[in-house]
Each structure stands twice: as structure tokens, then as C-alpha cells.
Design a protein around this motif. Structure first.
Motif, PDB file in Angstrom:
ATOM      1  N   THR A 198      -7.185   4.803  -4.135  1.00 38.53           N
ATOM      2  CA  THR A 198      -8.430   5.442  -3.696  1.00 38.53           C
ATOM      3  C   THR A 198      -9.544   4.412  -3.508  1.00 38.53           C
ATOM      4  O   THR A 198     -10.415   4.598  -2.664  1.00 38.53           O
ATOM      5  N   ASP A 199      -9.512   3.322  -4.273  1.00 42.86           N
ATOM      6  CA  ASP A 199     -10.518   2.268  -4.094  1.00 42.86           C
ATOM      7  C   ASP A 199     -10.330   1.528  -2.775  1.00 42.86           C
ATOM      8  O   ASP A 199     -11.269   0.978  -2.226  1.00 42.86           O
ATOM      9  N   ARG A 200      -9.127   1.502  -2.272  1.00 45.76           N
ATOM     10  CA  ARG A 200      -8.859   0.775  -1.029  1.00 45.76           C
ATOM     11  C   ARG A 200      -8.986   1.664   0.207  1.00 45.76           C
ATOM     12  O   ARG A 200      -8.509   1.315   1.276  1.00 45.76           O
ATOM     13  N   GLY A 201      -9.532   2.821   0.042  1.00 49.07           N
ATOM     14  CA  GLY A 201      -9.814   3.656   1.196  1.00 49.07           C
ATOM     15  C   GLY A 201      -8.807   4.786   1.431  1.00 49.07           C
ATOM     16  O   GLY A 201      -8.948   5.534   2.380  1.00 49.07           O
ATOM     17  N   TRP A 202      -7.787   4.873   0.613  1.00 51.85           N
ATOM     18  CA  TRP A 202      -6.842   5.972   0.765  1.00 51.85           C
ATOM     19  C   TRP A 202      -7.509   7.253   0.277  1.00 51.85           C
ATOM     20  O   TRP A 202      -8.261   7.253  -0.689  1.00 51.85           O
ATOM     21  N   SER A 203      -7.183   8.342   0.927  1.00 55.90           N
ATOM     22  CA  SER A 203      -7.749   9.608   0.476  1.00 55.90           C
ATOM     23  C   SER A 203      -6.982  10.078  -0.760  1.00 55.90           C
ATOM     24  O   SER A 203      -5.877   9.633  -1.038  1.00 55.90           O
ATOM     25  N   GLU A 204      -7.594  10.976  -1.485  1.00 49.98           N
ATOM     26  CA  GLU A 204      -6.921  11.535  -2.665  1.00 49.98           C
ATOM     27  C   GLU A 204      -5.662  12.278  -2.245  1.00 49.98           C
ATOM     28  O   GLU A 204      -4.644  12.234  -2.931  1.00 49.98           O
ATOM     29  N   PHE A 205      -5.748  12.952  -1.117  1.00 46.77           N
ATOM     30  CA  PHE A 205      -4.594  13.706  -0.630  1.00 46.77           C
ATOM     31  C   PHE A 205      -3.416  12.784  -0.328  1.00 46.77           C
ATOM     32  O   PHE A 205      -2.281  13.077  -0.693  1.00 46.77           O
TER      33      PHE A 205
ATOM     34  N   ALA B 155      -2.809   9.817  -1.624  1.00 44.39           N
ATOM     35  CA  ALA B 155      -2.290   9.291  -2.887  1.00 44.39           C
ATOM     36  C   ALA B 155      -1.428  10.340  -3.584  1.00 44.39           C
ATOM     37  O   ALA B 155      -0.348  10.028  -4.106  1.00 44.39           O
ATOM     38  N   LEU B 156      -1.868  11.579  -3.589  1.00 42.03           N
ATOM     39  CA  LEU B 156      -1.078  12.643  -4.210  1.00 42.03           C
ATOM     40  C   LEU B 156       0.218  12.898  -3.442  1.00 42.03           C
ATOM     41  O   LEU B 156       1.249  13.208  -4.038  1.00 42.03           O
ATOM     42  N   LEU B 157       0.168  12.783  -2.116  1.00 44.31           N
ATOM     43  CA  LEU B 157       1.390  12.919  -1.332  1.00 44.31           C
ATOM     44  C   LEU B 157       2.416  11.849  -1.704  1.00 44.31           C
ATOM     45  O   LEU B 157       3.609  12.129  -1.832  1.00 44.31           O
ATOM     46  N   ILE B 158       1.950  10.631  -1.872  1.00 38.76           N
ATOM     47  CA  ILE B 158       2.851   9.542  -2.244  1.00 38.76           C
ATOM     48  C   ILE B 158       3.483   9.824  -3.594  1.00 38.76           C
ATOM     49  O   ILE B 158       4.700   9.691  -3.777  1.00 38.76           O
ATOM     50  N   TYR B 159       2.666  10.236  -4.569  1.00 37.25           N
ATOM     51  CA  TYR B 159       3.213  10.532  -5.889  1.00 37.25           C
ATOM     52  C   TYR B 159       4.155  11.726  -5.851  1.00 37.25           C
ATOM     53  O   TYR B 159       5.173  11.737  -6.532  1.00 37.25           O
ATOM     54  N   GLY B 160       3.839  12.732  -5.080  1.00 32.18           N
ATOM     55  CA  GLY B 160       4.741  13.878  -4.957  1.00 32.18           C
ATOM     56  C   GLY B 160       6.075  13.477  -4.367  1.00 32.18           C
ATOM     57  O   GLY B 160       7.131  13.920  -4.827  1.00 32.18           O
ATOM     58  N   PHE B 161       6.041  12.626  -3.367  1.00 35.41           N
ATOM     59  CA  PHE B 161       7.279  12.150  -2.761  1.00 35.41           C
ATOM     60  C   PHE B 161       8.094  11.329  -3.754  1.00 35.41           C
ATOM     61  O   PHE B 161       9.313  11.490  -3.853  1.00 35.41           O
ATOM     62  N   LEU B 162       7.441  10.457  -4.492  1.00 36.89           N
ATOM     63  CA  LEU B 162       8.161   9.632  -5.463  1.00 36.89           C
ATOM     64  C   LEU B 162       8.791  10.479  -6.565  1.00 36.89           C
ATOM     65  O   LEU B 162       9.930  10.231  -6.968  1.00 36.89           O
ATOM     66  N   VAL B 163       8.076  11.465  -7.043  1.00 35.35           N
ATOM     67  CA  VAL B 163       8.625  12.352  -8.077  1.00 35.35           C
ATOM     68  C   VAL B 163       9.816  13.119  -7.527  1.00 35.35           C
ATOM     69  O   VAL B 163      10.856  13.229  -8.189  1.00 35.35           O
ATOM     70  N   SER B 164       9.708  13.647  -6.321  1.00 38.86           N
ATOM     71  CA  SER B 164      10.826  14.393  -5.750  1.00 38.86           C
ATOM     72  C   SER B 164      12.029  13.485  -5.513  1.00 38.86           C
ATOM     73  O   SER B 164      13.173  13.895  -5.698  1.00 38.86           O
ATOM     74  N   LEU B 165      11.791  12.244  -5.131  1.00 40.75           N
ATOM     75  CA  LEU B 165      12.881  11.292  -4.951  1.00 40.75           C
ATOM     76  C   LEU B 165      13.585  10.994  -6.268  1.00 40.75           C
ATOM     77  O   LEU B 165      14.821  10.934  -6.326  1.00 40.75           O
ATOM     78  N   ILE B 166      12.836  10.859  -7.333  1.00 45.71           N
ATOM     79  CA  ILE B 166      13.428  10.616  -8.649  1.00 45.71           C
ATOM     80  C   ILE B 166      14.242  11.821  -9.098  1.00 45.71           C
ATOM     81  O   ILE B 166      15.373  11.677  -9.579  1.00 45.71           O
ATOM     82  N   VAL B 167      13.700  13.010  -8.932  1.00 49.05           N
ATOM     83  CA  VAL B 167      14.427  14.226  -9.327  1.00 49.05           C
ATOM     84  C   VAL B 167      15.706  14.362  -8.504  1.00 49.05           C
ATOM     85  O   VAL B 167      16.770  14.669  -9.047  1.00 49.05           O
ATOM     86  N   TRP B 168      15.636  14.119  -7.209  1.00 46.80           N
ATOM     87  CA  TRP B 168      16.823  14.217  -6.360  1.00 46.80           C
ATOM     88  C   TRP B 168      17.876  13.207  -6.792  1.00 46.80           C
ATOM     89  O   TRP B 168      19.069  13.525  -6.847  1.00 46.80           O
ATOM     90  N   THR B 169      17.469  11.995  -7.114  1.00 45.34           N
ATOM     91  CA  THR B 169      18.407  10.963  -7.531  1.00 45.34           C
ATOM     92  C   THR B 169      19.115  11.359  -8.814  1.00 45.34           C
ATOM     93  O   THR B 169      20.335  11.195  -8.941  1.00 45.34           O
TER      94      THR B 169
END
Length: 75
Positions: A12-19, A21-35
Motif C-alpha cells: 500500500t505504501d508503494r501505490g497499490w490499492s488495498e483491494f 493487496a487483498l486480491l493477492i493475499y486471497g489468491f495466495l491463500v487459495s493456492l496454498i489450500v488447493w496445493t
């Protein structure tokens, strides 16, 4: 738990929106669960194949020994 918070703050400090950043984390969590689920399913399928192979091998061994008992002894 600290690493995701630090990374979120860095994004968020580098200009990314909160949305985003949350999308990235949601994708990473879903990837871990799928694995995890994929590895569990694959292990279960492998164990089932191994059990079927062991049963088929035991059956073949039993039928071979029964066939050997039915044959007359070589002269």
C-alpha cells in the motif's frame, strides 16, 4: 502473522490499492489450500492403487500356487 502485515504495508505504501493487496493475499491463500488438498487427494489415490496392486499380486500368487498343486509331479 507479521510478514503478511509488513508486506501489505509495503504494497500500500508503494501505490497499490488495498483491494489489489487483498486480491493477492486471497489468491495466495487459495493456492496454498488447493496445493494441500491436491497433495492429500493424490496421496490417497496412490495408496488405493498400491492396495489394489497388493491384492492383485496376492490373488495371482494364490492362483499360481493352486495351479502348481493341481499339476502332477514331473517324472
Amino acid at each position: 502473522m507479521v510478514a503478511p502485515i509488513l508486506t501489505y504495508n509495503m504494497l500500500t505504501d508503494r501505490g497499490w490499492s488495498e483491494f489489489a493487496a487483498l486480491l493477492i493475499y486471497g489468491f495466495l491463500v487459495s493456492l496454498i489450500v488447493w496445493t494441500i488438498r491436491f497433495s492429500q487427494r493424490t496421496q490417497a489415490e496412490g495408496e488405493a492403487r498400491a492396495a489394489a496392486l497388493a491384492a492383485a499380486s496376492a490373488e495371482a500368487s494364490a492362483s499360481a500356487s493352486a495351479a502348481a498343486e493341481d499339476r502332477p509331479a514331473p517324472a
